[in-house]
Design an enzyme around this catalytic site. Structure first.
Site, PDB file in Angstrom:
ATOM      1  CB  SER A 137      -0.780   0.108   1.315  1.00  0.00           C
ATOM      2  OG  SER A 137      -1.482   1.356   1.165  1.00  0.00           O
ATOM      3  CE  LYS A 192      -3.117  -2.494   0.015  1.00  0.00           C
ATOM      4  NZ  LYS A 192      -3.424  -2.582  -1.399  1.00  0.00           N
ATOM      5  CG  HIS A 195      -4.600  -0.985   4.185  1.00  0.00           C
ATOM      6  ND1 HIS A 195      -4.905  -0.494   2.734  1.00  0.00           N
ATOM      7  CD2 HIS A 195      -3.777   0.093   4.633  1.00  0.00           C
ATOM      8  CE1 HIS A 195      -4.152   0.671   2.770  1.00  0.00           C
ATOM      9  NE2 HIS A 195      -3.469   0.861   3.865  1.00  0.00           N
ATOM     10  CG  ASN A 196      -7.257  -1.730  -0.124  1.00  0.00           C
ATOM     11  OD1 ASN A 196      -6.007  -1.540   0.422  1.00  0.00           O
ATOM     12  ND2 ASN A 196      -6.929  -1.865  -1.369  1.00  0.00           N
ATOM     13  CD  GLU A 199      -7.044   3.209   0.391  1.00  0.00           C
ATOM     14  OE1 GLU A 199      -6.208   2.569   0.557  1.00  0.00           O
ATOM     15  OE2 GLU A 199      -7.336   3.253  -0.713  1.00  0.00           O
TER      16      GLU A 199
HETATM   17  P1  NDP Z   1      -2.631  -2.449 -13.149  1.00  0.00           P
HETATM   18  O1  NDP Z   1      -3.668  -2.716 -12.212  1.00  0.00           O
HETATM   19  O2  NDP Z   1      -3.380  -1.425 -14.224  1.00  0.00           O
HETATM   20  O3  NDP Z   1      -2.073  -3.452 -14.013  1.00  0.00           O
HETATM   21  C1  NDP Z   1      -1.162  -3.414 -15.074  1.00  0.00           C
HETATM   22  C2  NDP Z   1      -0.075  -4.409 -15.063  1.00  0.00           C
HETATM   23  O4  NDP Z   1      -0.685  -5.555 -15.225  1.00  0.00           O
HETATM   24  C3  NDP Z   1       0.380  -4.192 -16.555  1.00  0.00           C
HETATM   25  O5  NDP Z   1       2.082  -4.489 -16.411  1.00  0.00           O
HETATM   26  C4  NDP Z   1       0.077  -5.203 -17.699  1.00  0.00           C
HETATM   27  O6  NDP Z   1       0.777  -5.587 -18.462  1.00  0.00           O
HETATM   28  C5  NDP Z   1      -0.107  -6.370 -16.408  1.00  0.00           C
HETATM   29  N1  NDP Z   1      -0.945  -7.163 -17.070  1.00  0.00           N
HETATM   30  C6  NDP Z   1      -2.532  -7.047 -17.291  1.00  0.00           C
HETATM   31  N2  NDP Z   1      -2.897  -7.975 -17.753  1.00  0.00           N
HETATM   32  C7  NDP Z   1      -1.991  -9.060 -18.077  1.00  0.00           C
HETATM   33  C8  NDP Z   1      -1.982 -10.445 -18.287  1.00  0.00           C
HETATM   34  N3  NDP Z   1      -2.921 -10.996 -18.767  1.00  0.00           N
HETATM   35  N4  NDP Z   1      -0.603 -10.771 -18.497  1.00  0.00           N
HETATM   36  C9  NDP Z   1       0.125 -10.288 -17.943  1.00  0.00           C
HETATM   37  N5  NDP Z   1       0.296  -9.084 -17.492  1.00  0.00           N
HETATM   38  C10 NDP Z   1      -0.712  -8.642 -17.364  1.00  0.00           C
HETATM   39  O7  NDP Z   1      -1.138  -1.612 -12.570  1.00  0.00           O
HETATM   40  P2  NDP Z   1      -0.977  -0.910 -11.219  1.00  0.00           P
HETATM   41  O8  NDP Z   1       0.530  -0.741 -11.027  1.00  0.00           O
HETATM   42  O9  NDP Z   1      -1.747   0.011 -10.966  1.00  0.00           O
HETATM   43  O10 NDP Z   1      -1.153  -2.155 -10.004  1.00  0.00           O
HETATM   44  C11 NDP Z   1      -0.492  -3.410  -9.999  1.00  0.00           C
HETATM   45  C12 NDP Z   1      -1.001  -4.250  -8.857  1.00  0.00           C
HETATM   46  O11 NDP Z   1      -1.003  -3.450  -7.861  1.00  0.00           O
HETATM   47  C13 NDP Z   1      -2.474  -4.479  -8.970  1.00  0.00           C
HETATM   48  O12 NDP Z   1      -3.018  -5.640  -8.372  1.00  0.00           O
HETATM   49  C14 NDP Z   1      -3.134  -3.257  -8.101  1.00  0.00           C
HETATM   50  O13 NDP Z   1      -4.396  -3.584  -7.679  1.00  0.00           O
HETATM   51  C15 NDP Z   1      -2.273  -3.439  -7.215  1.00  0.00           C
HETATM   52  N6  NDP Z   1      -1.946  -2.047  -6.442  1.00  0.00           N
HETATM   53  C16 NDP Z   1      -2.125  -0.862  -7.196  1.00  0.00           C
HETATM   54  C17 NDP Z   1      -2.133   0.346  -6.338  1.00  0.00           C
HETATM   55  C18 NDP Z   1      -2.186   1.549  -6.862  1.00  0.00           C
HETATM   56  O14 NDP Z   1      -2.332   2.991  -6.376  1.00  0.00           O
HETATM   57  N7  NDP Z   1      -2.192   1.683  -8.524  1.00  0.00           N
HETATM   58  C19 NDP Z   1      -1.683   0.435  -5.109  1.00  0.00           C
HETATM   59  C20 NDP Z   1      -1.673  -0.823  -4.468  1.00  0.00           C
HETATM   60  C21 NDP Z   1      -1.486  -2.068  -5.242  1.00  0.00           C
HETATM   61  P3  NDP Z   1       0.619  -4.808 -19.870  1.00  0.00           P
HETATM   62  O15 NDP Z   1       1.633  -3.524 -19.683  1.00  0.00           O
HETATM   63  O16 NDP Z   1       1.220  -5.387 -20.968  1.00  0.00           O
HETATM   64  O17 NDP Z   1      -0.930  -4.292 -20.111  1.00  0.00           O
END
Ligand code: NDP
Length: 491
Positions: A137, A192, A195-196, A199
């Site tokens: 987080s 987590k 936590h969310n 939030e």
């Molecule tokens: P996203 O949740 O938007 O995920 C994007 C990433 O996932 C990209 O690297 C994408 O690759 C990859 N992806 C999507 N589909 C596939 C697939 N079928 N096979 C392989 N890779 C795939 O990005 P975030 O950075 O926001 O979040 C990453 C994780 O962290 C998520 O689970 C999210 O819930 C969690 N998280 C996010 C927070 C935030 O503030 N954003 C905070 C805390 C946790 P490609 O580029 O090729 O599409």
């Protein structure tokens, strides 16, 4: 992208979280290999863009081939996925399995459902691998400068991932890393998730405080920003209060305050909803987070609200309460409702811990949330102290410190909820929390009527006040009912 030395850590997924975590790890002296899938025509160049941009001249090696990526990492490999939760996680795991060696560790740092993590831990261990489901987080900023990290799963992995994860995690004021081992199976992701959920609750409560001061107090954005700033120097000091003051002052390109231009339709990505579903599955009240989730759903249906507002028109009046009193009562409502929300959230954690034999340490969880994460606040110190006292509280609100705090807030909280109803201003989370408090502190509730009704129409039986608990009775309410009873289980 040849490199003599093997990397200490691997990271899959270069969206906002993955990119910033990779930079954070490299900034702490570790060598990182990064990989992102390449979808021709859509995401071509993600790795290249990162390597030529933020990762340039850092101790980071980029790969577009998964096998090369895996081979570039020192064994036992520590590979973290920061990708979209759900099916993508399973598909990447399936691609990784044949490439890994016994003892290698997969860390899922995304917001995965804890039941998926339970399943993945078993599957990985069957293959001789270790699996860690870890909540992370702090958003973009936290990922880069120090998130709160909540790892759980295959315990043998902890000794290997601890040095890296604790080095990149936020540090609380006393220097403790906001990253400790949570427990087995999907416990890290469960923690987590709660936590969310908390939030969601905090954000709803702050929004209600804003709405009350704006509508009942007729206050300007600047005046409200000053109030939030002041609160941020007292018991409510927290990241979310701090950014609320900043939001209320933030100007759009046209010089107007941006908040007034933002559509009142809230989004959600699932962890709040999962918290409530899981609380229900565990038979635990989580009403405040439930209100927060339902309010987001109601807000997003703007069309229906616009139609309903035409049918029930009302002009919001400024309250007759003096401004200082209104602000004080708003503070009391926000603080007391927050206490209720955390008490409910921690009770769900305790129940899950008992039910799944996770042996969660509530004090350690509260301390882990003091830095890096979105709900970080000074108030978590008080929660940790309550759980670390000789006599563990059965319910957080019953801990001596919190019971005293609530006692002092109650008058203001009562008054604000009552006045909001009179002025027709919705305060669903403030009032949900207040009603929970009164139910919790009622020796008697009207559930005797519910039991009588259940027994009347469905022979569901009831317990009696004049008999010991656990003995169930059925009444022939109509004089022509049968003697057959329904089972007495709870679901
Ligand atoms: P996203 O949740 O938007 O995920 C994007 C990433 O996932 C990209 O690297 C994408 O690759 C990859 N992806 C999507 N589909 C596939 C697939 N079928 N096979 C392989 N890779 C795939 O990005 P975030 O950075 O926001 O979040 C990453 C994780 O962290 C998520 O689970 C999210 O819930 C969690 N998280 C996010 C927070 C935030 O503030 N954003 C905070 C805390 C946790 P490609 O580029 O090729 O599409």
């Amino acid at each position: 992208m040849e490199n003599q030395r093997k990397s200490d850590y691997g990271l899959i997924g270069l969206a906002v979280m993955g990119e910033n975590l990779a930079l954070n790890i490299a900034n702490h002296g570790w060598q990182v290999s990064v990989y992102n899938r390449t979808v021709p025509g859509i995401e071509e160049g993600v790795v290249q863009r990162f390597m030529e941009g933020p990762a340039k001249n850092k101790n980071i090696c980029g790969y577009t081939d998964l096998k090369d990526f895996v081979l570039s990492i020192e064994r036992p490999r520590k590979i973290m996925m920061m990708i979209r939760a759900g099916k993508p996680v399973d598909s990447v795991i399936n691609e990784l399995f044949p490439l890994l060696s016994p003892g290698d560790i997969i860390i899922d740092g995304g917001n995965s459902n804890y039941e998926d993590t339970n399943r993945r831990v078993v599957k990985a261990e069957e293959q001789g691998l270790l699996f860690v489901g870890s909540g992370v987080s702090g958003g973009e900023e936290g990922a880069l400068h120090g998130p709160s990290i909540m790892p759980g799963g295959s315990e043998g992995a902890w000794q290997h991932v601890k040095p890296i994860l604790q080095s990149i995690a936020a540090k609380a004021e006393d220097g403790t890393p906001c990253c400790q081992w949570v427990g087995p199976q999907g416990s890290g992701h469960f923690v987590k998730m709660i936590h969310n959920g908390i939030e969601y609750g905090d954000m709803q409560l702050i929004s209600e405080a804003y709405w009350v001061m704006k509508n009942m107090g007729g206050m300007t954005n600047e005046e409200m920003a000053d109030v939030f700033d002041e609160w941020n120097h007292g018991k409510l000091q927290s990241y979310l209060i701090e950014i609320t003051a900043k939001i209320l002052r933030h100007k759009d390109k046209d010089g107007q305050v941006l908040i007034d231009h933002i559509l009142d339709a809230a989004g959600q990505k699932g962890t709040g909803k999962w918290s409530v579903i899981n609380a229900m599955n565990l038979g635990m009240p989580l009403g405040l987070i439930g209100s927060a989730v339902f309010e987001r759903s109601l807000s997003s249906d703007k069309q229906t609200r616009v139609a309903a507002a035409k049918l029930f028109p009302r002009t919001v009046r400024k309250s007759d309460l003096p401004r200082k009193t209104l602000i004080d009562h708003t503070f009391a409502s926000l603080y007391a409702s927050k206490l209720v929300s955390y008490a409910q959230g921690f009770s769900v954690l305790q129940k899950a811990s008992d039910e799944f034999n996770w042996n969660l340490d509530m004090g350690s969880i509260a301390r882990m949330w003091r830095g890096g994460c979105i709900i970080r606040s000074v108030f978590l110190n008080d929660i940790a102290s309550a759980y670390e006292a000789d006599e563990k509280p059965r319910q957080l609100l019953l801990a001596p410190y919190f019971a005293k705090e609530i006692g002092q807030l109650l008058n203001g909280w009562n008054s604000l909820v009552a006045n909001a109803a009179i002025e027709c201003v919705p305060v669903p989370a403030f009032s949900s929390a207040l009603n929970y408090f009164y139910s919790l502190t009622s020796e008697n509730l009207p559930a005797n009527m519910i039991q009588a009704q259940r027994d009347f129409f469905g022979a569901h039986t009831f317990e009696r006040k004049d008999q010991e608990r656990g003995k169930f009775f059925h009444e022939d309410w109509t004089g022509h009912g049968g003697a057959t009873q329904s089972g007495t289980y709870n679901v």
